[in-house]
Scaffold this motif. Sequence first.
Motif, PDB file in Angstrom:
ATOM      1  N   VAL A  17       0.848  -1.197   0.000  1.00 54.46           N
ATOM      2  CA  VAL A  17       0.000   0.000   0.000  1.00 54.46           C
ATOM      3  C   VAL A  17       0.886   1.250   0.000  1.00 54.46           C
ATOM      4  O   VAL A  17       1.741   1.416   0.868  1.00 54.46           O
ATOM      5  CB  VAL A  17      -0.952   0.013   1.220  1.00 54.46           C
ATOM      6  N   LEU A  18       0.678   2.110  -0.981  1.00 56.06           N
ATOM      7  CA  LEU A  18       1.371   3.407  -1.052  1.00 56.06           C
ATOM      8  C   LEU A  18       0.405   4.503  -0.587  1.00 56.06           C
ATOM      9  O   LEU A  18      -0.734   4.563  -1.065  1.00 56.06           O
ATOM     10  CB  LEU A  18       1.817   3.702  -2.487  1.00 56.06           C
ATOM     11  N   GLY A  19       0.877   5.333   0.337  1.00 55.33           N
ATOM     12  CA  GLY A  19      -0.017   6.327   0.954  1.00 55.33           C
ATOM     13  C   GLY A  19      -0.669   5.719   2.183  1.00 55.33           C
ATOM     14  O   GLY A  19      -1.778   6.101   2.577  1.00 55.33           O
ATOM     15  N   ALA A  20       0.046   4.779   2.815  1.00 55.11           N
ATOM     16  CA  ALA A  20      -0.539   3.917   3.854  1.00 55.11           C
ATOM     17  C   ALA A  20      -0.957   4.660   5.115  1.00 55.11           C
ATOM     18  O   ALA A  20      -1.786   4.160   5.869  1.00 55.11           O
ATOM     19  CB  ALA A  20       0.454   2.811   4.218  1.00 55.11           C
ATOM     20  N   ARG A  21      -0.408   5.854   5.358  1.00 61.60           N
ATOM     21  CA  ARG A  21      -0.803   6.585   6.561  1.00 61.60           C
ATOM     22  C   ARG A  21      -1.848   7.666   6.265  1.00 61.60           C
ATOM     23  O   ARG A  21      -2.230   8.445   7.142  1.00 61.60           O
ATOM     24  CB  ARG A  21       0.433   7.211   7.238  1.00 61.60           C
ATOM     25  N   GLY A  22      -2.322   7.711   5.035  1.00 65.51           N
ATOM     26  CA  GLY A  22      -3.372   8.669   4.659  1.00 65.51           C
ATOM     27  C   GLY A  22      -4.743   8.120   5.020  1.00 65.51           C
ATOM     28  O   GLY A  22      -4.885   6.981   5.469  1.00 65.51           O
ATOM     29  N   PHE A  62      -3.011   5.161  -2.987  1.00 68.85           N
ATOM     30  CA  PHE A  62      -3.877   6.290  -2.622  1.00 68.85           C
ATOM     31  C   PHE A  62      -2.949   7.362  -2.078  1.00 68.85           C
ATOM     32  O   PHE A  62      -2.751   7.473  -0.870  1.00 68.85           O
ATOM     33  CB  PHE A  62      -4.913   5.897  -1.565  1.00 68.85           C
ATOM     34  N   THR A  63      -2.297   8.104  -2.979  1.00 68.15           N
ATOM     35  CA  THR A  63      -1.332   9.128  -2.563  1.00 68.15           C
ATOM     36  C   THR A  63      -1.842  10.505  -3.002  1.00 68.15           C
ATOM     37  O   THR A  63      -2.917  10.913  -2.559  1.00 68.15           O
ATOM     38  CB  THR A  63       0.070   8.806  -3.122  1.00 68.15           C
ATOM     39  N   THR A  64      -1.097  11.177  -3.828  1.00 69.09           N
ATOM     40  CA  THR A  64      -1.536  12.508  -4.300  1.00 69.09           C
ATOM     41  C   THR A  64      -1.280  12.599  -5.808  1.00 69.09           C
ATOM     42  O   THR A  64      -0.389  11.920  -6.347  1.00 69.09           O
ATOM     43  CB  THR A  64      -0.759  13.648  -3.586  1.00 69.09           C
ATOM     44  N   ALA A 112      -9.344   3.796 -10.947  1.00 70.74           N
ATOM     45  CA  ALA A 112     -10.780   4.093 -10.823  1.00 70.74           C
ATOM     46  C   ALA A 112     -10.975   5.411 -10.087  1.00 70.74           C
ATOM     47  O   ALA A 112     -10.437   5.602  -9.002  1.00 70.74           O
ATOM     48  CB  ALA A 112     -11.487   2.974 -10.079  1.00 70.74           C
ATOM     49  N   PRO A 113     -11.763   6.312 -10.669  1.00 70.64           N
ATOM     50  CA  PRO A 113     -12.005   7.584  -9.980  1.00 70.64           C
ATOM     51  C   PRO A 113     -12.795   7.403  -8.700  1.00 70.64           C
ATOM     52  O   PRO A 113     -12.741   8.252  -7.817  1.00 70.64           O
ATOM     53  CB  PRO A 113     -12.798   8.409 -11.005  1.00 70.64           C
ATOM     54  N   ASN A 114     -13.541   6.302  -8.605  1.00 72.03           N
ATOM     55  CA  ASN A 114     -14.310   6.045  -7.381  1.00 72.03           C
ATOM     56  C   ASN A 114     -14.528   4.538  -7.243  1.00 72.03           C
ATOM     57  O   ASN A 114     -15.013   3.902  -8.166  1.00 72.03           O
ATOM     58  CB  ASN A 114     -15.659   6.782  -7.452  1.00 72.03           C
ATOM     59  N   PHE A 115     -14.142   3.977  -6.086  1.00 72.12           N
ATOM     60  CA  PHE A 115     -14.288   2.537  -5.851  1.00 72.12           C
ATOM     61  C   PHE A 115     -15.596   2.191  -5.146  1.00 72.12           C
ATOM     62  O   PHE A 115     -15.842   1.021  -4.853  1.00 72.12           O
ATOM     63  CB  PHE A 115     -13.097   2.011  -5.037  1.00 72.12           C
ATOM     64  N   GLY A 116     -16.406   3.190  -4.819  1.00 71.53           N
ATOM     65  CA  GLY A 116     -17.700   2.902  -4.187  1.00 71.53           C
ATOM     66  C   GLY A 116     -18.638   2.290  -5.220  1.00 71.53           C
ATOM     67  O   GLY A 116     -18.835   2.870  -6.291  1.00 71.53           O
ATOM     68  N   LEU A 147      -7.470  17.834  -1.695  1.00 73.59           N
ATOM     69  CA  LEU A 147      -6.523  18.724  -2.368  1.00 73.59           C
ATOM     70  C   LEU A 147      -7.017  19.200  -3.737  1.00 73.59           C
ATOM     71  O   LEU A 147      -6.618  20.255  -4.208  1.00 73.59           O
ATOM     72  CB  LEU A 147      -5.172  18.005  -2.549  1.00 73.59           C
ATOM     73  N   ASP A 148      -7.842  18.376  -4.412  1.00 76.09           N
ATOM     74  CA  ASP A 148      -8.200  18.703  -5.803  1.00 76.09           C
ATOM     75  C   ASP A 148      -9.678  19.052  -5.941  1.00 76.09           C
ATOM     76  O   ASP A 148     -10.528  18.537  -5.242  1.00 76.09           O
ATOM     77  CB  ASP A 148      -7.855  17.518  -6.717  1.00 76.09           C
ATOM     78  N   ALA A 149      -9.960  19.949  -6.873  1.00 77.51           N
ATOM     79  CA  ALA A 149     -11.341  20.309  -7.196  1.00 77.51           C
ATOM     80  C   ALA A 149     -11.421  20.652  -8.680  1.00 77.51           C
ATOM     81  O   ALA A 149     -10.539  21.324  -9.187  1.00 77.51           O
ATOM     82  CB  ALA A 149     -11.799  21.512  -6.366  1.00 77.51           C
TER      83      ALA A 149
HETATM   84  N1  LIG Z   1     -10.853   6.325  -6.127  1.00 77.90           N
HETATM   85  C1  LIG Z   1     -11.486   6.413  -4.955  1.00 77.90           C
HETATM   86  O1  LIG Z   1     -12.460   5.687  -4.672  1.00 77.90           O
HETATM   87  C2  LIG Z   1     -11.001   7.389  -3.942  1.00 77.90           C
HETATM   88  C3  LIG Z   1      -9.963   8.219  -4.268  1.00 77.90           C
HETATM   89  N2  LIG Z   1      -9.461   9.075  -3.359  1.00 77.90           N
HETATM   90  C4  LIG Z   1      -8.276   9.810  -3.781  1.00 77.90           C
HETATM   91  O2  LIG Z   1      -7.148   9.182  -3.182  1.00 77.90           O
HETATM   92  C5  LIG Z   1      -6.147  10.146  -2.919  1.00 77.90           C
HETATM   93  C6  LIG Z   1      -5.773  10.088  -1.457  1.00 77.90           C
HETATM   94  O3  LIG Z   1      -6.864  10.506  -0.661  1.00 77.90           O
HETATM   95  P1  LIG Z   1      -6.739  10.578   0.933  1.00 77.90           P
HETATM   96  O4  LIG Z   1      -6.380   9.250   1.474  1.00 77.90           O
HETATM   97  O5  LIG Z   1      -7.968  11.248   1.409  1.00 77.90           O
HETATM   98  O6  LIG Z   1      -5.510  11.594   1.090  1.00 77.90           O
HETATM   99  P2  LIG Z   1      -4.445  11.704   2.269  1.00 77.90           P
HETATM  100  O7  LIG Z   1      -3.769  13.027   2.087  1.00 77.90           O
HETATM  101  O8  LIG Z   1      -5.100  11.409   3.569  1.00 77.90           O
HETATM  102  O9  LIG Z   1      -3.415  10.525   1.950  1.00 77.90           O
HETATM  103  C7  LIG Z   1      -2.393  10.564   1.016  1.00 77.90           C
HETATM  104  C8  LIG Z   1      -1.163   9.959   1.662  1.00 77.90           C
HETATM  105  O10 LIG Z   1      -0.150   9.763   0.691  1.00 77.90           O
HETATM  106  C9  LIG Z   1       1.075  10.164   1.293  1.00 77.90           C
HETATM  107  N3  LIG Z   1       2.099  10.412   0.297  1.00 77.90           N
HETATM  108  C10 LIG Z   1       2.450  11.566  -0.312  1.00 77.90           C
HETATM  109  N4  LIG Z   1       3.465  11.350  -1.172  1.00 77.90           N
HETATM  110  C11 LIG Z   1       3.756  10.044  -1.103  1.00 77.90           C
HETATM  111  C12 LIG Z   1       4.718   9.213  -1.748  1.00 77.90           C
HETATM  112  N5  LIG Z   1       5.570   9.720  -2.649  1.00 77.90           N
HETATM  113  N6  LIG Z   1       4.747   7.895  -1.447  1.00 77.90           N
HETATM  114  C13 LIG Z   1       3.904   7.385  -0.543  1.00 77.90           C
HETATM  115  N7  LIG Z   1       2.970   8.113   0.111  1.00 77.90           N
HETATM  116  C14 LIG Z   1       2.898   9.438  -0.174  1.00 77.90           C
HETATM  117  C15 LIG Z   1       0.677  11.392   2.089  1.00 77.90           C
HETATM  118  O11 LIG Z   1       1.687  11.761   3.014  1.00 77.90           O
HETATM  119  P3  LIG Z   1       1.747  13.308   3.498  1.00 77.90           P
HETATM  120  O12 LIG Z   1       0.442  13.597   4.148  1.00 77.90           O
HETATM  121  O13 LIG Z   1       2.908  13.319   4.439  1.00 77.90           O
HETATM  122  O14 LIG Z   1       1.971  14.126   2.254  1.00 77.90           O
HETATM  123  C16 LIG Z   1      -0.586  10.867   2.753  1.00 77.90           C
HETATM  124  O15 LIG Z   1      -0.317  10.111   3.926  1.00 77.90           O
HETATM  125  C17 LIG Z   1      -6.721  11.489  -3.386  1.00 77.90           C
HETATM  126  O16 LIG Z   1      -6.317  11.744  -4.712  1.00 77.90           O
HETATM  127  C18 LIG Z   1      -8.226  11.251  -3.335  1.00 77.90           C
HETATM  128  O17 LIG Z   1      -8.945  12.080  -4.191  1.00 77.90           O
HETATM  129  C19 LIG Z   1      -9.972   9.171  -2.105  1.00 77.90           C
HETATM  130  C20 LIG Z   1     -11.038   8.401  -1.740  1.00 77.90           C
HETATM  131  C21 LIG Z   1     -11.647   7.440  -2.622  1.00 77.90           C
END
Ligand SMILES: NC(=O)C1=CN([C@@H]2O[C@H](COP(=O)(O)OP(=O)(O)OC[C@H]3O[C@@H](n4cnc5c(N)ncnc54)[C@H](OP(=O)(O)O)[C@@H]3O)[C@@H](O)[C@H]2O)C=CC1
Length: 255
Positions: A17-22, A62-64, A112-116, A147-149
């Motif tokens: 999982v990438l973005g594991a603490r988000g 799930f990163t940025t 996928a833009p949305n997994f729901g 972050l995005d709109a």
């Molecule tokens: N497709 C879907 O169903 C859904 C999509 N999303 C999308 O998923 C994304 C994440 O959403 P959300 O979880 O709310 O956001 P968060 O900001 O809570 O989580 C993103 C995480 O990624 C981390 N991160 C940043 N850069 C890296 C990197 N290079 N490698 C690994 N981790 C990194 C961030 O760390 P740090 O905070 O330190 O920068 C943060 O912990 C958004 O684009 C959102 O729109 C969200 C919900 C559902």
Amino acid sequence: MTDEQDKTPAEPLRVGVLGARGRMGIEVCKAVDAADDLELAASIDQGDSRSAVSAAEVVVDFTTPDVVMDNLRWCIDQGISAVVGTTGFTEQRLEQVRGWLADKPGVGVVIAPNFGIGAVLMMQFAARAARHFESVEIIEQHHPRKLDAPSGTATHTARQIARARAEAGLGPVPDATKDEVSGARGADIDGVRVHAVRATGLVAHQEVLFGTTGETLTIRHDSYDRASFMPGVLLAVRAVRNRPGLTVGLDALLD
Ligand SMILES: NC(=O)C1=CN([C@@H]2O[C@H](COP(=O)(O)OP(=O)(O)OC[C@H]3O[C@@H](n4cnc5c(N)ncnc54)[C@H](OP(=O)(O)O)[C@@H]3O)[C@@H](O)[C@H]2O)C=CC1
Ligand SMILES: O=C(O)C1=N[C@H](C(=O)O)C[C@H](O)C1
């Protein structure tokens, strides 16, 4: 030994999982941990080395929007299939991913833009309704830390509606506005107006409002909890290695 006699349980699929603490990453780690057929092989966030993820067979991102392409390129180069929920995928970005995948025929990527599941159906219903209504606007509502709109879901919905309208020969949405405070009519995505609302207490919500003579139709979906995205994420994790190349959206997996 026959298949009947061989009761050896299959090895769990190793997931990184990438973005594991988000917000989403935490939920994905919990869902993977709770699934008997999946093993959480690595959970990485900003500042961690990606090398731990090399042990994974499937990576969930799930990163940025600014780091997701680099992550995806790395996964594909490593021969690891990926499930991506991060937003920011323009047609140009999708084309770039297709190009990378062309050199790695065994690798699959689901974006996928949305997994729901409800959100996927909302988008399908909206695309189906589109050709019957001259007017359409999208109102998406999210938590204020987004972050995005507009949202990836709203952008995807607008594009699908625009395509359906074009196929049906519908012209522009009627709108006599001449004098506008900038932004009052929302963003224009392929001719569809999209309004983005941000408020504490919201998670992820979208309304598609259609209008024609004497009637309106509203199609609405609400995610009240990020757990709502997990059945779709796990569906894609289990399917992605059997779907080489790029799959956009969950529609094909649900069918
Ligand atoms: N497709 C879907 O169903 C859904 C999509 N999303 C999308 O998923 C994304 C994440 O959403 P959300 O979880 O709310 O956001 P968060 O900001 O809570 O989580 C993103 C995480 O990624 C981390 N991160 C940043 N850069 C890296 C990197 N290079 N490698 C690994 N981790 C990194 C961030 O760390 P740090 O905070 O330190 O920068 C943060 O912990 C958004 O684009 C959102 O729109 C969200 C919900 C559902
Ligand atoms: O950031 C979010 O929260 C969400 N992002 C995705 C999007 O931009 O559409 C999916 C869902 O709306 C939640």
